[in-house]
Design a protein around this motif. Structure first.
Motif, PDB file in Angstrom:
ATOM      1  N   PHE A  95       0.969  -1.204   0.017  1.00 21.88           N
ATOM      2  CA  PHE A  95       0.052   0.063  -0.109  1.00 21.88           C
ATOM      3  C   PHE A  95       0.723   1.315   0.073  1.00 21.88           C
ATOM      4  N   THR A  96       1.967   1.406   0.852  1.00 21.36           N
ATOM      5  CA  THR A  96       2.359   2.570   1.086  1.00 21.36           C
ATOM      6  C   THR A  96       3.569   2.876  -0.085  1.00 21.36           C
ATOM      7  N   ASP A  97       4.013   1.566  -0.314  1.00 22.82           N
ATOM      8  CA  ASP A  97       5.073   1.641  -1.719  1.00 22.82           C
ATOM      9  C   ASP A  97       4.560   2.205  -2.877  1.00 22.82           C
ATOM     10  N   ALA A  98       3.094   1.897  -3.045  1.00 21.19           N
ATOM     11  CA  ALA A  98       2.509   1.971  -4.280  1.00 21.19           C
ATOM     12  C   ALA A  98       2.371   3.724  -4.277  1.00 21.19           C
ATOM     13  N   ILE A  99       1.834   4.060  -3.112  1.00 20.05           N
ATOM     14  CA  ILE A  99       1.599   5.492  -2.809  1.00 20.05           C
ATOM     15  C   ILE A  99       2.883   6.467  -3.044  1.00 20.05           C
ATOM     16  N   ASN A 100       4.278   5.977  -2.278  1.00 17.75           N
ATOM     17  CA  ASN A 100       5.212   6.546  -2.646  1.00 17.75           C
ATOM     18  C   ASN A 100       5.828   6.599  -3.925  1.00 17.75           C
ATOM     19  N   GLN A 101       5.641   5.598  -4.720  1.00 17.22           N
ATOM     20  CA  GLN A 101       5.643   5.677  -6.189  1.00 17.22           C
ATOM     21  C   GLN A 101       5.007   6.788  -6.990  1.00 17.22           C
ATOM     22  N   VAL A 102       3.796   6.780  -6.687  1.00 14.56           N
ATOM     23  CA  VAL A 102       2.852   7.856  -7.432  1.00 14.56           C
ATOM     24  C   VAL A 102       3.253   9.467  -7.102  1.00 14.56           C
ATOM     25  N   VAL A 103       3.441   9.279  -5.805  1.00 11.13           N
ATOM     26  CA  VAL A 103       4.003  10.399  -5.098  1.00 11.13           C
ATOM     27  C   VAL A 103       5.276  11.258  -5.892  1.00 11.13           C
ATOM     28  N   LYS A 104       6.175  10.431  -6.079  1.00  5.48           N
ATOM     29  CA  LYS A 104       7.528  10.554  -6.678  1.00  5.48           C
ATOM     30  C   LYS A 104       7.225  10.666  -8.270  1.00  5.48           C
ATOM     31  N   LYS A 105       6.638   9.976  -8.905  1.00  3.62           N
ATOM     32  CA  LYS A 105       6.290   9.676 -10.266  1.00  3.62           C
ATOM     33  C   LYS A 105       5.717  11.234 -10.771  1.00  3.62           C
ATOM     34  N   PHE A 106       4.436  11.468 -10.137  1.00  2.33           N
ATOM     35  CA  PHE A 106       3.805  12.783 -10.666  1.00  2.33           C
ATOM     36  C   PHE A 106       4.120  13.884  -9.741  1.00  2.33           C
ATOM     37  N   SER A 107       5.010  13.947  -8.966  1.00  3.62           N
ATOM     38  CA  SER A 107       5.188  15.008  -8.167  1.00  3.62           C
ATOM     39  C   SER A 107       3.909  15.528  -7.368  1.00  3.62           C
ATOM     40  N   ILE A 108       3.406  14.762  -6.576  1.00  6.53           N
ATOM     41  CA  ILE A 108       1.929  14.906  -6.143  1.00  6.53           C
ATOM     42  C   ILE A 108       2.183  16.062  -4.844  1.00  6.53           C
ATOM     43  N   ASP A 109       1.263  16.971  -4.717  1.00  6.39           N
ATOM     44  CA  ASP A 109       1.114  18.074  -3.893  1.00  6.39           C
ATOM     45  C   ASP A 109       0.459  17.541  -2.477  1.00  6.39           C
ATOM     46  N   PHE A 110      -0.546  16.959  -2.678  1.00  2.00           N
ATOM     47  CA  PHE A 110      -1.395  16.458  -1.717  1.00  2.00           C
ATOM     48  C   PHE A 110      -1.917  14.835  -1.786  1.00  2.00           C
ATOM     49  N   VAL A 111      -1.841  14.260  -0.770  1.00  2.31           N
ATOM     50  CA  VAL A 111      -2.742  12.972  -0.637  1.00  2.31           C
ATOM     51  C   VAL A 111      -3.723  13.094   0.316  1.00  2.31           C
ATOM     52  N   ILE A 112      -5.170  12.616  -0.274  1.00  2.65           N
ATOM     53  CA  ILE A 112      -6.356  12.865   0.251  1.00  2.65           C
ATOM     54  C   ILE A 112      -6.624  11.178   0.751  1.00  2.65           C
ATOM     55  N   MET A 113      -6.941  11.061   2.006  1.00  2.00           N
ATOM     56  CA  MET A 113      -7.672   9.832   2.272  1.00  2.00           C
ATOM     57  C   MET A 113      -8.693   9.780   3.647  1.00  2.00           C
ATOM     58  N   GLY A 114      -9.471   9.169   3.497  1.00  2.00           N
ATOM     59  CA  GLY A 114     -10.341   8.707   4.904  1.00  2.00           C
ATOM     60  C   GLY A 114      -9.616   8.165   5.831  1.00  2.00           C
ATOM     61  N   SER A 115      -9.808   8.383   6.935  1.00  2.00           N
ATOM     62  CA  SER A 115      -9.483   7.930   8.080  1.00  2.00           C
ATOM     63  C   SER A 115     -10.113   6.323   8.314  1.00  2.00           C
ATOM     64  N   ASN A 116      -9.513   5.155   8.260  1.00  2.76           N
ATOM     65  CA  ASN A 116      -9.972   3.880   8.297  1.00  2.76           C
ATOM     66  C   ASN A 116     -10.078   3.378   9.440  1.00  2.76           C
ATOM     67  N   GLY A 117     -10.288   4.093  10.607  1.00  6.11           N
ATOM     68  CA  GLY A 117     -10.500   3.772  11.902  1.00  6.11           C
ATOM     69  C   GLY A 117     -11.937   3.386  12.150  1.00  6.11           C
ATOM     70  N   VAL A 118     -12.075   2.419  13.058  1.00  4.21           N
ATOM     71  CA  VAL A 118     -13.623   1.668  13.347  1.00  4.21           C
ATOM     72  C   VAL A 118     -13.743   1.953  14.837  1.00  4.21           C
ATOM     73  N   SER A 119     -14.907   2.326  15.031  1.00  4.45           N
ATOM     74  CA  SER A 119     -15.483   2.239  16.404  1.00  4.45           C
ATOM     75  C   SER A 119     -15.789   1.111  17.085  1.00  4.45           C
ATOM     76  N   ASN A 120     -15.042   0.306  17.618  1.00 13.20           N
ATOM     77  CA  ASN A 120     -15.256  -0.985  18.117  1.00 13.20           C
ATOM     78  C   ASN A 120     -14.754  -0.973  19.580  1.00 13.20           C
TER      79      ASN A 120
END
Length: 274
Positions: A95-120
């Motif tokens: 997961f994080t390797d894929a993101i880092n590759q995209v960030v580097k390849k396309f010079s990404i300014d921001f990553v956007i994601m939802g918090s995937n925490g759960v209330s258990n």
């Protein structure tokens, strides 16, 4: 033109974060890269063996591609601006390797994601994917809480622990963000009583040219100080500096405190100081 990486697993939470991004960046020209990281383990070997050799990749990516294209069409219909371009990306990496590759390849300014925490029972605030991105992806990241509805961002809070150094790199990120989105900056410095006057003087020298509201708190746990500040000030987004290892450690905690939870009710900008 800003380059924004949107992470999706096609969950309601991820789609909500993407919709937030569409509204947050509305005044900007943007290229949105929507990334789905595919788990190969979801396919048994029989599924692959039954496919012709040259179409194994196509077989695996067909459904995610269809879903991504459908998502883009929906987003285009919902957005008011014509200044958005969309690109779809499918990867099979860690997961994080894929993101880092995209960030580097396309010079990404921001990553956007939802918090995937759960209330258990364990009351996990952030799920493992979110924490891994905070830890391992060196790019400005905005984390959107579950079910959070967009409201215009005007007031932005940066909280600094005793160990957090307001260095040139960090200050540059903060200044750019505040200027780009025309925000009122709040800086909350939490420090020990011994270091208070020294650190406060340093901070004020560094932010002298900024239109900001500076508040110093001595000898109080950072989560309690942040919680109190959020209760007495209208804040639309908070920042987390990755220098603050104690905060990061508490994200892993099975039972984070109420103060930590209160911070997670708002969008969180993750800033890296290097």
């Amino acid at each position: 033109m800003k380059k924004i990486l949107l992470l999706t697993d096609f969950s309601k939470n991820a789609t909500n974060a993407i919709r937030y991004a569409m509204q947050f960046f509305e005044s900007e020209k943007c290229t949105f890269y929507i990334l789905y990281v595919h788990k190969i383990s979801g396919y048994v070997s029989d599924d692959l063996l039954m496919s012709p050799k040259d179409s194994i990749h196509d077989s695996i990516t067909k459904k995610p591609k269809e879903k991504l294209n459908a998502l883009i069409e929906k987003l285009k219909n919902e957005t008011k601006t014509n200044d958005y371009q969309f690109e779809i990306l499918i990867d099979f990496d860690v997961f994080t390797d894929a993101i880092n590759q995209v960030v580097k390849k396309f010079s990404i300014d921001f990553v956007i994601m939802g918090s995937n925490g759960v209330s258990n029972v364990k009351e996990v605030v952030f799920g493992s994917n979110t924490i891994n991105v905070i830890e391992k992806v060196n790019c400005k990241t905005i984390v959107i809480p579950s079910n959070y509805s967009f409201s215009p961002v005007k007031q932005f809070l940066v909280s600094l622990n005793t160990e957090d150094n307001l260095n040139n790199s960090l200050l540059e990120h903060i200044i750019d963000f505040v200027k780009d989105f025309k925000l009122k900056l709040h800086i909350l410095r939490i420090t020990s009583e011994n270091d208070a006057s020294h650190i406060s003087l340093q901070d004020k020298e560094r932010i002298a040219l900024l239109d900001s509201k500076y508040h110093l708190v001595e000898g109080v746990p950072i989560d309690h100080a942040v919680s109190s500040y959020l209760q007495t000030n209208t804040i639309d987004m908070t920042a987390f500096i990755t220098q603050d290892k104690s905060f990061l450690k508490r994200l892993f905690s099975a039972s984070p405190g109420k103060e930590l939870k209160s911070r997670m009710k708002l969008p969180l900008l993750v800033l890296h100081s290097h």
